[in-house]
Write an enzyme that holds these catalytic residues in place. Structure first.
Site, mmCIF file in Angstrom:
data_model
loop_
_atom_site.group_PDB
_atom_site.id
_atom_site.type_symbol
_atom_site.label_atom_id
_atom_site.label_comp_id
_atom_site.label_asym_id
_atom_site.label_seq_id
_atom_site.Cartn_x
_atom_site.Cartn_y
_atom_site.Cartn_z
ATOM 1 N N ASP A 37 31.163 37.333 34.886
ATOM 2 C CA ASP A 37 32.102 36.219 34.977
ATOM 3 C C ASP A 37 31.340 34.895 34.911
ATOM 4 O O ASP A 37 30.207 34.792 35.393
ATOM 5 C CB ASP A 37 32.885 36.292 36.288
ATOM 6 N N GLU B 167 40.804 44.877 35.742
ATOM 7 C CA GLU B 167 39.955 45.508 36.746
ATOM 8 C C GLU B 167 40.544 46.839 37.231
ATOM 9 O O GLU B 167 39.800 47.751 37.598
ATOM 10 C CB GLU B 167 39.739 44.557 37.923
#
Length: 377
Positions: free
Chosen positions: A236, A328
Site C-alpha cells: 500500500d 482482502e
C-alpha cells in the site's frame, strides 16, 4: 394330321430357400458397402489427426513464455537446463554462531506454521547467509504500489524510505500505478533501481479502486512484469519503510499477519462468512488473517493469486455481491486453500495506533498517520 402338344416352360415355384439366398445376397452387398464406407472414414480420420498434430506442434513452437509458466513453469525451466554445465556456487566464509538442533532461536513467539512455513521474526534467521544465497540467483524484484487520487501524496515518503531500507544491494523495479503520472515524485535512485509509471483508472469509489488492483496486477504480469522481474512485492502507498526489509521476505508465496488480529481466535477473524459470496470461508476454516497491504511471491504465484481474486470479484459483481473487506476477503479466501510458503510477522505491517508489545523487536513497515475518511473521499 399329327397333333403336337406343346408344353409351356413355366418357372418353378419360389421356395423358402430361394428367399433366404436372396436376403443373404442383399445383406452381403450392404455389408460390403458399409465396409468400404468405414475404410474411407478411417482414412479421413487418420489424415485429420496428422494435420491436427502438425498444427499443434507449430502452435507450441510459437507460444509465448508466459503461456508456459501459467501451465507448468518447473517443467519448462527443466527442459531449458543444460545439465552438463550446472555448477555449484559456494558461499563465502561467513562468521556466525552455530545453530542448535535443540534450542529455538525465539520462544516468545511462534516461528513455524502447521504446514511447515516459517514465520519471519527478528532473531529467527541470519540475514548474511540468506542474502548471499539469494545473490547467486541474480534475481530482480518488482515493488508494486498504487497511488490513485489523493493517495499520490504518500508516494514521496514511500519511495524515499524504500530507497533507504528496501532490498538494498539488489536490482529493484518500482511499478507505480496512478491516475496522475505527472505527480509522481522524481527521487534520486540508487544503482540498479528503476521507476515505471503505469496509468490506471480513478474509479469513483475507493472500494472499486482497491478491488481493481488485482486485475491490474494480473494484466501487467502477462504483458510486462514477467519479462523484467523474478519476484513481486505488493504494498500500500500510505505506508513507509521504517527498518530493513530484504530478501528474508521473498518466497514462492508470502503473506503478512494483520497487526490487528495476530492474537485472535478463529471465530474473531474477519473473514467473509456469508456463503453467497465467492470470498466465503466457513467458520471452522482459516489460519491467520492476512493483510493485503503487504504480500510477495514469484511472478507465477502472484499471477495465480491475482487471477483468483479478480475472477472471484467479477463473479460476486454479477450477483450484486461485495465481500465484507473487498479484495482482502478474496485474498484471504485464496490463502486459506493455497497456503503461503512463508508468513511475515506483524513486524512487516504495524500501526503506531496499536499498543506496542514486548515481542515486537522491529517495526519494519509502518502505516502513515492520516484521516481515512478524508483521503478516501
Amino acid at each position: 394330321m399329327v397333333l403336337v402338344k406343346t408344353v409351356s416352360k413355366e418357372k418353378p415355384p419360389f421356395t423358402v430357400s430361394d428367399k433366404v439366398n436372396q436376403d443373404v445376397s442383399v445383406k452381403m452387398k450392404n455389408f460390403q458397402k458399409m465396409k468400404n464406407y468405414l475404410k474411407c472414414c478411417c482414412v479421413l480420420l487418420v489424415i485429420f489427426v496428422l494435420v491436427f498434430m502438425v498444427s499443434m506442434v507449430h502452435i507450441w513452437g510459437q507460444q509465448e513464455p508466459i503461456d508456459d509458466f501459467k501451465e507448468n513453469s518447473l517443467a519448462v525451466s527443466q527442459r531449458c537446463i543444460d545439465w552438463d554445465k550446472l555448477q555449484t556456487a559456494s558461499l563465502p566464509n561467513l562468521k556466525y554462531a552455530k545453530p542448535s538442533a535443540l534450542q529455538l532461536p525465539r520462544t516468545d513467539v511462534n516461528i513455524l506454521t502447521p504446514w511447515l512455513a516459517p514465520i519471519i521474526w527478528e532473531g529467527t534467521y541470519n540475514y548474511d547467509i540468506i542474502n548471499e544465497q539469494f545473490k547467486q540467483g541474480n534475481h530482480s524484484i518488482g515493488l508494486i504500489v498504487f497511488a490513485v487520487k489523493k493517495y499520490v501524496q504518500f508516494l514521496n515518503e514511500f519511495l524515499t524510505t524504500a530507497e533507504l531500507y528496501f532490498m538494498l544491494g539488489h536490482r529493484v523495479h518500482y511499478y507505480v500505478f496512478t491516475d496522475r503520472p505527472e505527480a509522481v515524485p522524481k527521487i534520486s535512485l540508487n544503482e540498479n533501481r528503476f521507476i515505471h509509471v503505469l496509468k490506471t483508472e480513478p474509479f469513483k469509489r475507493w472500494q472499486d479502486i482497491s478491488m481493481q488492483r488485482m486485475e491490474s496486477i494480473r494484466y501487467h504480469i502477462l504483458n510486462q512484469f514477467h519479462k523484467e522481474v523474478d519476484y513481486l512485492v505488493c504494498a500500500d502507498s500510505d505506508m513507509k519503510f521504517n527498518d530493513h526489509v530484504g530478501v528474508e521476505i521473498l518466497g514462492e508465496l508470502v503473506a503478512t499477519i494483520h497487526p490487528g488480529f495476530y492474537a485472535s481466535d478463529r471465530s474473531s477473524l474477519p473473514y467473509e462468512r456469508r456463503s453467497f459470496s465467492e470470498a466465503y470461508v466457513p467458520k471452522d476454516m482459516g489460519d491467520f488473517y492476512y493483510m493485503a497491504a503487504f504480500y510477495a511471491g514469484t511472478v507465477q504465484e502472484i499471477y495465480k493469486l491475482t487471477s483468483f481474486c479478480y475472477e472471484s470479484i467479477e463473479k460476486d459483481k454479477k450477483n450484486a455481491v461485495e465481500a465484507v473487506w473487498h479484495e482482502e476477503s478474496h485474498f484471504n479466501k485464496f490463502l486459506t486453500y493455497h497456503k503461503p510458503t512463508k508468513v511475515l510477522s506483524p513486524e512487516y505491517i504495524w500501526d503506531n495506533n496499536i499498543k506496542d508489545e514486548p515481542f515486537l523487536k522491529r517495526k519494519r513497515f509502518l502505516a502513515v498517520p492520516k484521516n481515512h475518511k478524508e483521503i478516501r473521499n
